[in-house]
Every structure is written in C-alpha cells, then in structure tokens.
Write a protein that holds these residues in place. Structure first.
Motif, PDB file in Angstrom:
ATOM      1  N   MET A  16       0.829  -1.203   0.000  1.00  0.00           N
ATOM      2  CA  MET A  16       0.000   0.000   0.000  1.00  0.00           C
ATOM      3  C   MET A  16       0.867   1.258   0.000  1.00  0.00           C
ATOM      4  O   MET A  16       0.572   2.232  -0.680  1.00  0.00           O
ATOM      5  N   LYS A  17       1.944   1.216   0.762  1.00  0.00           N
ATOM      6  CA  LYS A  17       2.854   2.370   0.822  1.00  0.00           C
ATOM      7  C   LYS A  17       3.424   2.700  -0.558  1.00  0.00           C
ATOM      8  O   LYS A  17       3.746   3.843  -0.848  1.00  0.00           O
ATOM      9  N   GLN A  18       3.532   1.669  -1.405  1.00  0.00           N
ATOM     10  CA  GLN A  18       4.041   1.871  -2.768  1.00  0.00           C
ATOM     11  C   GLN A  18       2.931   2.264  -3.743  1.00  0.00           C
ATOM     12  O   GLN A  18       3.155   2.349  -4.949  1.00  0.00           O
ATOM     13  N   GLY A  19       1.733   2.483  -3.201  1.00  0.00           N
ATOM     14  CA  GLY A  19       0.632   2.937  -4.042  1.00  0.00           C
ATOM     15  C   GLY A  19      -0.237   1.838  -4.623  1.00  0.00           C
ATOM     16  O   GLY A  19      -1.070   2.097  -5.495  1.00  0.00           O
ATOM     17  N   LYS A  20      -0.074   0.612  -4.150  1.00  0.00           N
ATOM     18  CA  LYS A  20      -0.878  -0.511  -4.660  1.00  0.00           C
ATOM     19  C   LYS A  20      -2.282  -0.436  -4.045  1.00  0.00           C
ATOM     20  O   LYS A  20      -2.465  -0.707  -2.854  1.00  0.00           O
ATOM     21  N   GLU A  21      -3.253  -0.104  -4.888  1.00  0.00           N
ATOM     22  CA  GLU A  21      -4.619   0.090  -4.396  1.00  0.00           C
ATOM     23  C   GLU A  21      -5.256  -1.197  -3.889  1.00  0.00           C
ATOM     24  O   GLU A  21      -6.099  -1.166  -2.987  1.00  0.00           O
ATOM     25  N   TYR A  22      -4.868  -2.355  -4.460  1.00  0.00           N
ATOM     26  CA  TYR A  22      -5.479  -3.613  -4.013  1.00  0.00           C
ATOM     27  C   TYR A  22      -5.222  -3.845  -2.528  1.00  0.00           C
ATOM     28  O   TYR A  22      -6.063  -4.394  -1.809  1.00  0.00           O
ATOM     29  N   ALA A  23      -4.048  -3.404  -2.033  1.00  0.00           N
ATOM     30  CA  ALA A  23      -3.707  -3.584  -0.619  1.00  0.00           C
ATOM     31  C   ALA A  23      -4.599  -2.689   0.250  1.00  0.00           C
ATOM     32  O   ALA A  23      -5.123  -3.125   1.279  1.00  0.00           O
ATOM     33  N   PHE A  24      -4.794  -1.450  -0.189  1.00  0.00           N
ATOM     34  CA  PHE A  24      -5.696  -0.551   0.544  1.00  0.00           C
ATOM     35  C   PHE A  24      -7.119  -1.112   0.543  1.00  0.00           C
ATOM     36  O   PHE A  24      -7.795  -1.109   1.575  1.00  0.00           O
ATOM     37  N   ASP A  25      -7.570  -1.602  -0.614  1.00  0.00           N
ATOM     38  CA  ASP A  25      -8.918  -2.184  -0.714  1.00  0.00           C
ATOM     39  C   ASP A  25      -9.083  -3.338   0.262  1.00  0.00           C
ATOM     40  O   ASP A  25     -10.134  -3.497   0.879  1.00  0.00           O
ATOM     41  N   LYS A  60      -7.430   9.300   5.174  1.00  0.00           N
ATOM     42  CA  LYS A  60      -6.164   9.773   5.746  1.00  0.00           C
ATOM     43  C   LYS A  60      -5.120   8.653   5.718  1.00  0.00           C
ATOM     44  O   LYS A  60      -3.945   8.899   5.441  1.00  0.00           O
ATOM     45  N   PHE A  61      -5.554   7.429   5.986  1.00  0.00           N
ATOM     46  CA  PHE A  61      -4.669   6.257   5.963  1.00  0.00           C
ATOM     47  C   PHE A  61      -4.031   6.120   4.573  1.00  0.00           C
ATOM     48  O   PHE A  61      -2.829   5.867   4.445  1.00  0.00           O
ATOM     49  N   TRP A  62      -4.819   6.315   3.527  1.00  0.00           N
ATOM     50  CA  TRP A  62      -4.303   6.228   2.156  1.00  0.00           C
ATOM     51  C   TRP A  62      -3.416   7.433   1.822  1.00  0.00           C
ATOM     52  O   TRP A  62      -2.301   7.266   1.314  1.00  0.00           O
ATOM     53  N   ASN A  63      -3.908   8.621   2.119  1.00  0.00           N
ATOM     54  CA  ASN A  63      -3.163   9.839   1.761  1.00  0.00           C
ATOM     55  C   ASN A  63      -1.819   9.943   2.488  1.00  0.00           C
ATOM     56  O   ASN A  63      -0.852  10.459   1.935  1.00  0.00           O
ATOM     57  N   ASP A  64      -1.769   9.475   3.741  1.00  0.00           N
ATOM     58  CA  ASP A  64      -0.542   9.577   4.546  1.00  0.00           C
ATOM     59  C   ASP A  64       0.281   8.293   4.527  1.00  0.00           C
ATOM     60  O   ASP A  64       1.215   8.134   5.316  1.00  0.00           O
TER      61      ASP A  64
END
Length: 195
Positions: A16-25, A60-64
């Motif tokens: 997610m930290k690398q911008g992988k949306e599947y991990a955030f999802d 905020k979790f995604w943006n930060d």
C-alpha cells in the motif's frame, strides 16, 4: 494476532505504501464494518456520522501512507485512529454544550476485541433468529451439536436430501444477512461454522 497473519498484514501495508490500491482495498473491506460497529456503539455515535468518520480515517490512511510508521499492526493502528477521531468528535460536541459520556471506558486492544466480538455474536444471533424454524433446527444440530446429515435426518424424521437442502438454505440466508461483516467474522474465526 498470529505471526503469519501479522506478516501478511505488514506485506500488504508495504504494498500500500508503494501505491498498490489492491492492498488498501483489502484493509478497507476487512476492517471497515468492525470499525463502524466499534465507533457507533462504543461511543454512541449516529450511524451516518460513524460511517463518515471511518471513511475519513481510511482516506487519511491512504493519503498519509508513505509517512505512516506502524509498530504494532494495521488493525491496531486503524482502531486507535477511529478511537481518537471519535474522542475528538465527542470533545467537540461537549464544547458545543452537548452532554457526552466516554470517561472511564476501556480502550485497550483486548477491550476492543471483546467489544467487537460481542457485537458480532449479537448480529449472528439476530440473523439466526431470521431462519425458518426447520432450517434453524437443522443448522444448529449440524453446526452446534456436530451431528452428521444422516443423524439429523434420523432425529428429525426427514430425508438426508432435505437436511442438505435446509443446510444450503441456512448458509445462504446467514451469509446474505452477514455479508457486510464476513471479513470480520473470518478475522475472529469464531464463526467458522458458516463455511
């Protein structure tokens, strides 16, 4: 949290930290229902306000994500974030003159787990009550008493095929009723008999 699960969570957080949306999802789908239940009931917040607040925490979790450092687990981080956000909301309400009660509550991780599990059990019991009588009877004999289909059929004086049909119907209804909470049910592994 088991070591394997913790390792998987940390891997997904790194993704997610690398911008992988599947991990955030994954994190959103896995934790959102429980966070809403927790905030709504633990802090007596309105449902709509709770949903907005939890969504804001995830935003905020995604943006930060690049600057967030997690020392415990993503789960703990999210629950603490929602707790802090809820307390800020209540403090704001208190300043505005609204009576609020939150002092003296236990916000430890163990207390959060116990609370969320208790809420899930209540939801499960309510869903179980919605099953037709025979359907519920077959489900309880199978999942709670561990009887085989042939034993249930004999005990209830019905065919094994009827037992299978009733079980299929029960599982379908319960999964539909609890669809928003399935990730949490799996997380707590208390409701393994829904499989």
């Amino acid at each position: 949290m088991e070591i394997k699960e913790h390792t998987q969570e940390l891997f997904l957080f790194a993704e997610m930290k690398q911008g992988k949306e599947y991990a955030f999802d994954f994190f959103f789908n896995y934790y959102y229902p429980g966070l809403c239940v927790y905030a709504q009931n633990m802090f007596s917040l309105p449902e709509e306000e709770t949903k907005n607040m939890v969504q804001d925490v995830f935003l905020k979790f995604w943006n930060d994500r690049r600057k967030i450092v997690i020392t415990t687990s993503v789960r703990s981080y999210l629950f603490v974030s929602v707790k802090n956000r809820s307390l800020d909301y209540l403090k704001k309400k208190k300043r505005q003159g609204t009576k609020v009660e939150f002092e003296g509550k236990d916000f430890s991780e163990e207390a959060i787990d116990t609370y969320v599990l208790s809420e899930l059990e209540t939801l499960f019991k309510e869903s179980l009550d919605k099953l037709p009588a025979r359907c519920r009877e077959v489900f309880e004999l199978s999942r709670f008493e561990g009887l085989k289909n042939r034993d249930i059929a004999k005990q209830l004086d019905i065919s094994e095929k009827t037992v299978e049909n009733q079980m299929t119907k029960a599982l379908k209804i319960l999964k539909l009723e609890l669809k928003d909470y399935l990730p949490l049910l799996i997380l707590f592994e208390t409701f393994h008999f829904l499989k």
